[in-house]
Design a protein around this motif. Sequence first.
Motif, PDB file in Angstrom:
ATOM      1  N   SER A   3       0.782  -0.756  -0.444  1.00  0.00           N
ATOM      2  CA  SER A   3       0.050  -0.402  -0.127  1.00  0.00           C
ATOM      3  C   SER A   3       1.234   1.934   0.332  1.00  0.00           C
ATOM      4  O   SER A   3       1.551   1.706   0.291  1.00  0.00           O
ATOM      5  CB  SER A   3      -0.882  -0.227   0.924  1.00  0.00           C
ATOM      6  N   LYS A  18      -0.193   6.845 -10.228  1.00  0.00           N
ATOM      7  CA  LYS A  18      -1.197   6.043  -9.531  1.00  0.00           C
ATOM      8  C   LYS A  18      -1.623   5.097 -10.160  1.00  0.00           C
ATOM      9  O   LYS A  18      -1.332   3.478 -10.689  1.00  0.00           O
ATOM     10  CB  LYS A  18      -2.492   6.722  -8.963  1.00  0.00           C
ATOM     11  N   GLU A  22      -0.552   1.514  -9.849  1.00  0.00           N
ATOM     12  CA  GLU A  22      -1.023   0.282  -9.583  1.00  0.00           C
ATOM     13  C   GLU A  22      -0.930  -1.130 -10.823  1.00  0.00           C
ATOM     14  O   GLU A  22      -1.513  -2.129 -11.122  1.00  0.00           O
ATOM     15  CB  GLU A  22      -3.009   1.321  -9.829  1.00  0.00           C
ATOM     16  N   TYR A  26       0.397  -2.658  -7.302  1.00  0.00           N
ATOM     17  CA  TYR A  26       0.848  -1.684  -5.280  1.00  0.00           C
ATOM     18  C   TYR A  26      -0.802  -1.227  -5.565  1.00  0.00           C
ATOM     19  O   TYR A  26      -1.029  -0.692  -6.167  1.00  0.00           O
ATOM     20  CB  TYR A  26       1.578  -1.060  -6.404  1.00  0.00           C
ATOM     21  N   LYS A  27      -1.789  -1.328  -4.162  1.00  0.00           N
ATOM     22  CA  LYS A  27      -2.304  -0.095  -4.091  1.00  0.00           C
ATOM     23  C   LYS A  27      -2.049   1.185  -3.769  1.00  0.00           C
ATOM     24  O   LYS A  27      -1.048   1.101  -2.469  1.00  0.00           O
ATOM     25  CB  LYS A  27      -3.279  -0.906  -2.998  1.00  0.00           C
ATOM     26  N   CYS A  28      -2.916   1.675  -4.303  1.00  0.00           N
ATOM     27  CA  CYS A  28      -2.620   3.521  -3.753  1.00  0.00           C
ATOM     28  C   CYS A  28      -3.551   4.403  -3.737  1.00  0.00           C
ATOM     29  O   CYS A  28      -4.904   3.897  -3.815  1.00  0.00           O
ATOM     30  CB  CYS A  28      -2.034   4.152  -5.840  1.00  0.00           C
ATOM     31  N   ASN A 162      -1.031 -10.633  -7.615  1.00  0.00           N
ATOM     32  CA  ASN A 162      -2.134  -9.563  -8.167  1.00  0.00           C
ATOM     33  C   ASN A 162      -3.583 -10.133  -8.080  1.00  0.00           C
ATOM     34  O   ASN A 162      -4.006 -10.521  -9.528  1.00  0.00           O
ATOM     35  CB  ASN A 162      -1.517  -8.717  -9.588  1.00  0.00           C
TER      36      ASN A 162
END
Length: 224
Positions: A3, A18, A22, A26-28, A162
Amino acid sequence: MISILVVEDERAISDLIKINLESEGYKCTCAYNGMDAANILEEQTFDLVLLDIMLPEVDGYELLEYIKPTGSPVIFITAKSDISDRVKGLSLGAEDYIVKPFEVVELLARVNVVLRRFHKQDKLLTYDGIVLNTENFTATKDGTDLGLTRKEFELLELFLRNINITLFREKIYETVWETEFEGDTRTLDLHIQRLRKKTGLDRKLKTVYKVGYRLEDQGSETER
């Protein structure tokens, strides 16, 4: 999932960061001023913070002092390019300092370096009886070695990082083979077939028509 908090007041730059983060799995979360970022940090923890310096309300230097107690590493992303600014940012505790304008590939590389430095990348991934150890490159299912090739291992790692995210063929190919995708999907599709056979993930590693592939969570019953 890793995160990342992106604190950047220029929406175009924030959106660019972002989208690319992503796409890497990754989580943004985005904040567009220092005060909003501080409020978000009161409620959530992050594996990394990408932080502009010249922000409305609370600037990046002030916000860095707020972030430090959380233990989240910080990378400054700023137009302030003087050596004195770089020295100040690093001396205050930032892990890295990127000057705008920047190349996305450089940003992603620096993000990965900092995450590895702080051991934020999971070394042991598990799913449906599969145990993937990314430190010693072993892959087992129910205790039995899967006998994966290096490319099959890297494909499986990409999917496990993912889960429930549709990955474009182009993205998969360029990530695993580290070369530009030229439109021929035969190599990738063959590796996916072999991976399905070795892992028994036929029903869970879905083909997304004309797009790519998606590894679904164990509760999904959607047909391929």
